[in-house]
Design an enzyme around this catalytic site. Structure first.
Site, PDB file in Angstrom:
ATOM      1  CG  ASP A 136      -3.166  -3.086   1.899  1.00  0.00           C
ATOM      2  OD1 ASP A 136      -4.206  -3.245   1.259  1.00  0.00           O
ATOM      3  OD2 ASP A 136      -2.820  -1.997   2.407  1.00  0.00           O
ATOM      4  CG  HIS A 137       1.032  -4.637  -3.354  1.00  0.00           C
ATOM      5  ND1 HIS A 137       2.120  -4.445  -4.168  1.00  0.00           N
ATOM      6  CD2 HIS A 137       1.481  -5.365  -2.299  1.00  0.00           C
ATOM      7  CE1 HIS A 137       3.187  -5.032  -3.643  1.00  0.00           C
ATOM      8  NE2 HIS A 137       2.813  -5.611  -2.507  1.00  0.00           N
TER       9      HIS A 137
ATOM     10  CB  THR B 246       2.496   0.410   4.468  1.00  0.00           C
ATOM     11  OG1 THR B 246       3.229  -0.525   3.677  1.00  0.00           O
ATOM     12  CG2 THR B 246       3.433   1.493   4.952  1.00  0.00           C
TER      13      THR B 246
ATOM     14  CB  THR C 170       9.250   0.269   6.247  1.00  0.00           C
ATOM     15  OG1 THR C 170       9.909  -0.563   5.282  1.00  0.00           O
ATOM     16  CG2 THR C 170       9.762  -0.054   7.646  1.00  0.00           C
TER      17      THR C 170
ATOM     18  CD  GLU D 185       7.361  -3.141  -1.889  1.00  0.00           C
ATOM     19  OE1 GLU D 185       8.255  -3.593  -2.614  1.00  0.00           O
ATOM     20  OE2 GLU D 185       6.244  -3.664  -1.773  1.00  0.00           O
TER      21      GLU D 185
ATOM     22  CG  ASN E   5       2.087  -0.637  -2.582  1.00  0.00           C
ATOM     23  OD1 ASN E   5       1.471  -1.028  -3.557  1.00  0.00           O
ATOM     24  ND2 ASN E   5       2.918  -1.418  -1.904  1.00  0.00           N
TER      25      ASN E   5
ATOM     26  CB  ALA F   9      16.954  -1.664  11.699  1.00  0.00           C
TER      27      ALA F   9
ATOM     28  NE  ARG G 184      14.006 -13.586  -3.823  1.00  0.00           N
ATOM     29  CZ  ARG G 184      13.318 -12.535  -3.346  1.00  0.00           C
ATOM     30  NH1 ARG G 184      13.289 -11.398  -4.024  1.00  0.00           N
ATOM     31  NH2 ARG G 184      12.671 -12.628  -2.186  1.00  0.00           N
TER      32      ARG G 184
END
Length: 340
Positions: A40-41, A77, A108, A110, A113, A179, A287
């Protein structure tokens, strides 16, 4: 014990317009993929040729055109562009439209966005705290009738989600640090991460953190058994019978090869495109698993199965997605299923 093997398709919303992306995703079901996940950008990684369709309505269209595949976000997010209550409502609706087939994947966020909408981008600690609180509120809204909530970041007054499925929509947490990975093991239905990084990141940092979260889950006894938690990894692959083509296909996704330090805080697709354009093709491809031989390709993918991941979602970088889907359906998916 992990859940059964699932093989998914990453719908590249940043690369294709919504209608073409929908056609590719329907084809993914036809050729044998088990799931389709979409990011979802608000903005794509590349300005020229980039796209950024809204994921929530697009998933509704995908639900209407498919019958079998699991569909979801990888990731959304739920903390800045959306109030967590709106996310709970939207995915409750999707869960009714496609019972048992919808996943809410959260992260969390970016800067790319969020900052363009006037949001002051906070430090990682605050972004994590916001996500954790948003997840708590979403769970409450899915499970209780009238929710009054006073958190540090969000609040509700007698809020009710009136249309929600009888079975809660699975919530997955996207994480590439310890985390959030620990949190996924402790409270989520699934953990989402990405491939193509140093093996030590998974073996020494992420997997131990995930296992620690699972142990706390067992102690809390709230979220169900840890052996039901889906271990999903987006595997970046460029497979073609022509090696040069497979290598060159990775160019559009060169931003993924930028280090966290190089792209931290970058909020403009034009700047991201400039940074990525300076990379040599070999680094743009770093990658991705780039190969032409099916057996060698599967052997490299198997490394992630050996690490304990059970849900592999394949992200192919080329513009000819139909070619990729048909090749994968014929030559790669059967070999991977034979491993199981």
């Amino acid at each position: 014990m992990t859940p059964p093997l699932r093989l998914g398709y990453k719908a590249s919303a940043e690369q294709f317009d919504p209608a073409r992306l929908l056609d590719f995703s329907v084809l993914a079901e036809d050729v044998g993929f088990d799931s389709v996940f979409v990011s979802d950008h608000l903005q794509p990684w590349m300005h020229d040729g980039g796209h950024a369709p809204a994921a929530i309505p697009w998933l509704g269209a995908l639900a209407a055109r498919t019958e079998r595949v699991v569909i979801g976000t990888s990731v959304l997010t739920p903390t800045y562009r959306y109030h967590p209550g709106v996310v709970a409502q939207a995915f409750g609706t999707l869960g009714l439209l496609a019972p048992g087939r919808v996943v809410l994947g959260v992260g969390t966020g970016e800067a790319l966005n969020e900052v363009t909408l006037g949001i002051e981008w906070p430090e990682v600690k605050e972004r994590f705290a916001r996500m954790k609180e948003a997840i708590e509120l979403i769970y409450l809204l899915w499970n209780e009738d009238r929710v009054t909530y006073d958190g540090r970041f969000y609040s509700t007054r007698n809020a009710t989600i009136y249309d929600r499925p009888s079975e809660e929509v699975p919530l997955y947490i996207g994480a590439s640090g310890p985390a959030a990975t620990r949190l996924a093991g402790r409270i989520a239905s699934g953990w989402i991460t990405t491939s193509g990084k140093a093996r030590e990141l998974y073996t020494e940092n992420l997997l131990p953190a995930f296992d620690e979260g699972l142990s706390r889950r067992a102690e809390d006894g709230v979220y169900g058994p840890g052996d039901d938690v889906d271990r999903l990894i987006e595997v970046k692959v460029s497979f073609d019978h022509d090696y040069d083509r497979a290598l060159e296909d990775t160019r559009f996704w060169a931003p993924l090869a930028l280090s966290p330090e190089e792209k931290m805080g970058v909020e403009d697709p034009l700047e991201m495109q400039r940074l990525a354009g300076a990379l040599p093709t070999e680094r743009a491809a770093s990658r991705f698993i780039v190969s032409t031989d099916p057996d060698e390709h599967v052997a490299r993918i198997r490394e992630y199965l050996d690490l304990g991941f059970n849900h592999l979602v394949f992200h192919a970088p080329g513009h000819d997605q139909e070619r990729f889907l048909r090749l994968y359906g014929e030559e790669i998916l059967p070999r991977l299923r034979a491993l199981e």
